[in-house]
Design a protein around this motif. Structure first.
Motif, PDB file in Angstrom:
ATOM      1  N   ARG A 102       0.825  -1.212   0.000  1.00 27.27           N
ATOM      2  CA  ARG A 102       0.000   0.000   0.000  1.00 27.27           C
ATOM      3  C   ARG A 102       0.857   1.259   0.000  1.00 27.27           C
ATOM      4  NH1 ARG A 102      -5.154   0.614   1.389  1.00 27.27           N
ATOM      5  NH2 ARG A 102      -4.752   2.195   2.980  1.00 27.27           N
ATOM      6  N   TRP A 103       2.020   1.167   0.634  1.00 21.73           N
ATOM      7  CA  TRP A 103       2.857   2.355   0.744  1.00 21.73           C
ATOM      8  C   TRP A 103       3.550   2.701  -0.568  1.00 21.73           C
ATOM      9  CZ3 TRP A 103       7.733   1.083  -0.523  1.00 21.73           C
ATOM     10  CH2 TRP A 103       8.150  -0.226  -0.298  1.00 21.73           C
ATOM     11  N   ALA A 104       3.369   1.859  -1.595  1.00 20.83           N
ATOM     12  CA  ALA A 104       3.960   2.162  -2.906  1.00 20.83           C
ATOM     13  C   ALA A 104       3.365   3.432  -3.497  1.00 20.83           C
ATOM     14  CB  ALA A 104       3.752   0.994  -3.862  1.00 20.83           C
ATOM     15  N   CYS A 105       2.195   3.837  -3.029  1.00 21.89           N
ATOM     16  CA  CYS A 105       1.570   5.088  -3.467  1.00 21.89           C
ATOM     17  C   CYS A 105       1.393   5.948  -2.222  1.00 21.89           C
ATOM     18  CB  CYS A 105       0.227   4.811  -4.133  1.00 21.89           C
ATOM     19  SG  CYS A 105      -0.575   6.291  -4.800  1.00 21.89           S
ATOM     20  N   TYR A 106       2.158   6.995  -2.123  1.00 23.09           N
ATOM     21  CA  TYR A 106       2.100   7.859  -0.952  1.00 23.09           C
ATOM     22  C   TYR A 106       2.008   9.283  -1.470  1.00 23.09           C
ATOM     23  CZ  TYR A 106       7.035   7.693  -2.277  1.00 23.09           C
ATOM     24  OH  TYR A 106       8.200   7.724  -3.000  1.00 23.09           O
ATOM     25  N   SER A 107       2.862  10.170  -1.028  1.00 26.29           N
ATOM     26  CA  SER A 107       2.894  11.518  -1.586  1.00 26.29           C
ATOM     27  C   SER A 107       3.755  11.543  -2.834  1.00 26.29           C
ATOM     28  CB  SER A 107       3.420  12.502  -0.546  1.00 26.29           C
ATOM     29  OG  SER A 107       4.666  12.079  -0.063  1.00 26.29           O
ATOM     30  N   GLY A 108       3.953  10.376  -3.387  1.00 29.97           N
ATOM     31  CA  GLY A 108       4.745  10.197  -4.584  1.00 29.97           C
ATOM     32  C   GLY A 108       4.708   8.724  -4.933  1.00 29.97           C
ATOM     33  N   THR A 109       5.432   8.335  -5.924  1.00 30.82           N
ATOM     34  CA  THR A 109       5.544   6.916  -6.250  1.00 30.82           C
ATOM     35  C   THR A 109       6.840   6.715  -7.022  1.00 30.82           C
ATOM     36  OG1 THR A 109       4.263   5.014  -7.060  1.00 30.82           O
ATOM     37  CG2 THR A 109       4.269   6.964  -8.460  1.00 30.82           C
ATOM     38  N   TYR A 110       7.539   5.625  -6.735  1.00 32.39           N
ATOM     39  CA  TYR A 110       8.886   5.404  -7.247  1.00 32.39           C
ATOM     40  C   TYR A 110       8.959   4.082  -7.970  1.00 32.39           C
ATOM     41  CZ  TYR A 110      14.018   5.355  -7.217  1.00 32.39           C
ATOM     42  OH  TYR A 110      15.337   5.336  -7.582  1.00 32.39           O
ATOM     43  N   TYR A 111       9.504   4.055  -9.173  1.00 33.71           N
ATOM     44  CA  TYR A 111       9.401   2.863 -10.011  1.00 33.71           C
ATOM     45  C   TYR A 111      10.115   1.656  -9.416  1.00 33.71           C
ATOM     46  CZ  TYR A 111      14.172   3.717 -11.771  1.00 33.71           C
ATOM     47  OH  TYR A 111      15.533   3.895 -11.885  1.00 33.71           O
ATOM     48  N   LYS A 112      11.149   1.861  -8.649  1.00 35.31           N
ATOM     49  CA  LYS A 112      11.905   0.721  -8.128  1.00 35.31           C
ATOM     50  C   LYS A 112      11.138  -0.075  -7.090  1.00 35.31           C
ATOM     51  CE  LYS A 112      16.562   2.343  -9.187  1.00 35.31           C
ATOM     52  NZ  LYS A 112      17.923   2.620  -8.654  1.00 35.31           N
ATOM     53  N   VAL A 113      10.018   0.465  -6.614  1.00 35.19           N
ATOM     54  CA  VAL A 113       9.216  -0.237  -5.616  1.00 35.19           C
ATOM     55  C   VAL A 113       8.379  -1.345  -6.253  1.00 35.19           C
ATOM     56  CG1 VAL A 113       7.284   0.048  -4.000  1.00 35.19           C
ATOM     57  CG2 VAL A 113       9.122   1.761  -4.083  1.00 35.19           C
ATOM     58  N   TYR A 114       7.968  -1.138  -7.488  1.00 35.76           N
ATOM     59  CA  TYR A 114       6.981  -2.016  -8.117  1.00 35.76           C
ATOM     60  C   TYR A 114       7.647  -3.256  -8.702  1.00 35.76           C
ATOM     61  CZ  TYR A 114       3.668   1.822  -7.733  1.00 35.76           C
ATOM     62  OH  TYR A 114       2.844   2.808  -7.256  1.00 35.76           O
ATOM     63  N   ILE A 115       7.007  -4.411  -8.493  1.00 30.58           N
ATOM     64  CA  ILE A 115       7.601  -5.666  -8.963  1.00 30.58           C
ATOM     65  C   ILE A 115       6.950  -6.200 -10.230  1.00 30.58           C
ATOM     66  CG2 ILE A 115       8.366  -6.322  -6.648  1.00 30.58           C
ATOM     67  CD1 ILE A 115       5.977  -8.207  -6.493  1.00 30.58           C
ATOM     68  N   ASN A 116       5.772  -5.692 -10.592  1.00 33.27           N
ATOM     69  CA  ASN A 116       5.054  -6.199 -11.761  1.00 33.27           C
ATOM     70  C   ASN A 116       4.832  -5.066 -12.762  1.00 33.27           C
ATOM     71  OD1 ASN A 116       4.260  -8.975 -10.634  1.00 33.27           O
ATOM     72  ND2 ASN A 116       3.455  -7.564  -9.092  1.00 33.27           N
ATOM     73  N   TRP A 117       5.164  -5.333 -14.044  1.00 35.33           N
ATOM     74  CA  TRP A 117       5.123  -4.296 -15.072  1.00 35.33           C
ATOM     75  C   TRP A 117       4.494  -4.788 -16.363  1.00 35.33           C
ATOM     76  CZ3 TRP A 117       6.816   0.707 -14.424  1.00 35.33           C
ATOM     77  CH2 TRP A 117       7.495   0.977 -13.244  1.00 35.33           C
ATOM     78  N   GLY A 118       3.866  -3.846 -17.057  1.00 41.28           N
ATOM     79  CA  GLY A 118       3.438  -4.115 -18.419  1.00 41.28           C
ATOM     80  C   GLY A 118       4.565  -3.808 -19.391  1.00 41.28           C
ATOM     81  N   GLN A 119       4.270  -3.977 -20.672  1.00 33.98           N
ATOM     82  CA  GLN A 119       5.302  -3.815 -21.700  1.00 33.98           C
ATOM     83  C   GLN A 119       5.425  -2.370 -22.183  1.00 33.98           C
ATOM     84  OE1 GLN A 119       2.263  -4.827 -22.285  1.00 33.98           O
ATOM     85  NE2 GLN A 119       1.623  -3.649 -24.101  1.00 33.98           N
ATOM     86  N   GLY A 120       4.447  -1.542 -21.855  1.00 30.93           N
ATOM     87  CA  GLY A 120       4.486  -0.129 -22.227  1.00 30.93           C
ATOM     88  C   GLY A 120       3.720   0.177 -23.499  1.00 30.93           C
ATOM     89  N   THR A 121       3.290   1.429 -23.612  1.00 32.28           N
ATOM     90  CA  THR A 121       2.612   1.912 -24.815  1.00 32.28           C
ATOM     91  C   THR A 121       3.141   3.312 -25.133  1.00 32.28           C
ATOM     92  OG1 THR A 121       0.457   2.270 -25.883  1.00 32.28           O
ATOM     93  CG2 THR A 121       0.614   2.879 -23.554  1.00 32.28           C
ATOM     94  N   GLN A 122       3.430   3.546 -26.395  1.00 34.50           N
ATOM     95  CA  GLN A 122       4.043   4.807 -26.800  1.00 34.50           C
ATOM     96  C   GLN A 122       2.988   5.903 -26.923  1.00 34.50           C
ATOM     97  OE1 GLN A 122       7.455   5.622 -27.618  1.00 34.50           O
ATOM     98  NE2 GLN A 122       6.596   7.702 -27.615  1.00 34.50           N
ATOM     99  N   VAL A 123       3.290   7.043 -26.328  1.00 39.59           N
ATOM    100  CA  VAL A 123       2.470   8.247 -26.487  1.00 39.59           C
ATOM    101  C   VAL A 123       3.354   9.327 -27.099  1.00 39.59           C
ATOM    102  CG1 VAL A 123       1.245  10.082 -25.283  1.00 39.59           C
ATOM    103  CG2 VAL A 123       0.908   7.698 -24.601  1.00 39.59           C
ATOM    104  N   THR A 124       2.910   9.869 -28.217  1.00 36.11           N
ATOM    105  CA  THR A 124       3.658  10.921 -28.887  1.00 36.11           C
ATOM    106  C   THR A 124       2.745  12.117 -29.099  1.00 36.11           C
ATOM    107  OG1 THR A 124       5.005   9.277 -30.052  1.00 36.11           O
ATOM    108  CG2 THR A 124       5.029  11.531 -30.904  1.00 36.11           C
ATOM    109  N   VAL A 125       3.198  13.271 -28.615  1.00 36.31           N
ATOM    110  CA  VAL A 125       2.419  14.505 -28.731  1.00 36.31           C
ATOM    111  C   VAL A 125       3.179  15.458 -29.643  1.00 36.31           C
ATOM    112  CG1 VAL A 125       1.262  16.359 -27.499  1.00 36.31           C
ATOM    113  CG2 VAL A 125       1.570  14.130 -26.394  1.00 36.31           C
ATOM    114  N   SER A 126       2.563  15.823 -30.730  1.00 36.60           N
ATOM    115  CA  SER A 126       3.208  16.727 -31.683  1.00 36.60           C
ATOM    116  C   SER A 126       2.816  18.169 -31.386  1.00 36.60           C
ATOM    117  CB  SER A 126       2.818  16.358 -33.102  1.00 36.60           C
ATOM    118  OG  SER A 126       1.430  16.522 -33.296  1.00 36.60           O
ATOM    119  N   SER A 127       3.751  19.073 -31.689  1.00 36.54           N
ATOM    120  CA  SER A 127       3.484  20.491 -31.412  1.00 36.54           C
ATOM    121  C   SER A 127       2.817  21.171 -32.593  1.00 36.54           C
ATOM    122  CB  SER A 127       4.799  21.194 -31.084  1.00 36.54           C
ATOM    123  OG  SER A 127       5.710  21.032 -32.149  1.00 36.54           O
TER     124      SER A 127
END
Length: 127
Positions: A102-127
Motif C-alpha cells: 500500500r505504501w507504494a503510493c504515498y505523496s509520490g511513487t517510485y518505479y523501483k518499488v513495483y515488482i510487476n510491469w506491463g510492456q508499455g505503450t508509446q504516447v507521442t504529442v506533436s506540437s
C-alpha cells in the motif's frame, strides 16, 4: 500470476487527449497498488500517477496534476489514465505497474518499488 498489458497509446496533437488502458489479471485492486509511469529517451522512469490498494488514495506528479486522471474498472480488471490537454513534453513510453504494498503510493511513487510491469505503450504529442 500477475499480468499487465497496456494499450491505447498513439500520436496526438498538443492540446488533445488520450486514454491508455492497462488490462490486468492475477490480482484485485483491493489488494494491489497501481502506478502509471513514463520514460522518455535518455531520461529516468518517472512516476506520473498511482492509486493505493482499496482506492483510498491517489497521487499525481506536479507535471500532470489537473490534466491526468487515474481510474479503475473493477468489472473489467482494467486501469485507465485519462490524459487531457497533452503537451509535447508528455511524449514517452507509458507503463502501468502493480505492487501489493500500500505504501507504494504515498505523496509520490517510485518505479523501483513495483515488482510487476506491463510492456508499455508509446504516447507521442506533436506540437
Amino acid at each position: 500470476e500477475v499480468q499487465l498489458a497496456e494499450s491505447g497509446g498513439g500520436l496526438v496533437q498538443a492540446g488533445g487527449s488520450l486514454r491508455p488502458s492497462c488490462a490486468t489479471s492475477g490480482f484485485t485492486f483491493d489488494d494491489y497498488t497501481i502506478g502509471w509511469f513514463r520514460q522518455a529517451p535518455g531520461k529516468e522512469r518517472e512516476g506520473v500517477s498511482c492509486m493505493r490498494s482499496g482506492g483510498d488514495r491517489t497521487y499525481y506528479s506536479d507535471s500532470v496534476k489537473g490534466r491526468f486522471t487515474i481510474s479503475t474498472d473493477n468489472a473489467k480488471n482494467t486501469v485507465y489514465l485519462q490524459m487531457n490537454n497533452l503537451k509535447p513534453e508528455d511524449t514517452a513510453v507509458y507503463y502501468c505497474a502493480a505492487d501489493p504494498a500500500r505504501w507504494a503510493c504515498y505523496s509520490g511513487t517510485y518505479y523501483k518499488v513495483y515488482i510487476n510491469w506491463g510492456q508499455g505503450t508509446q504516447v507521442t504529442v506533436s506540437s
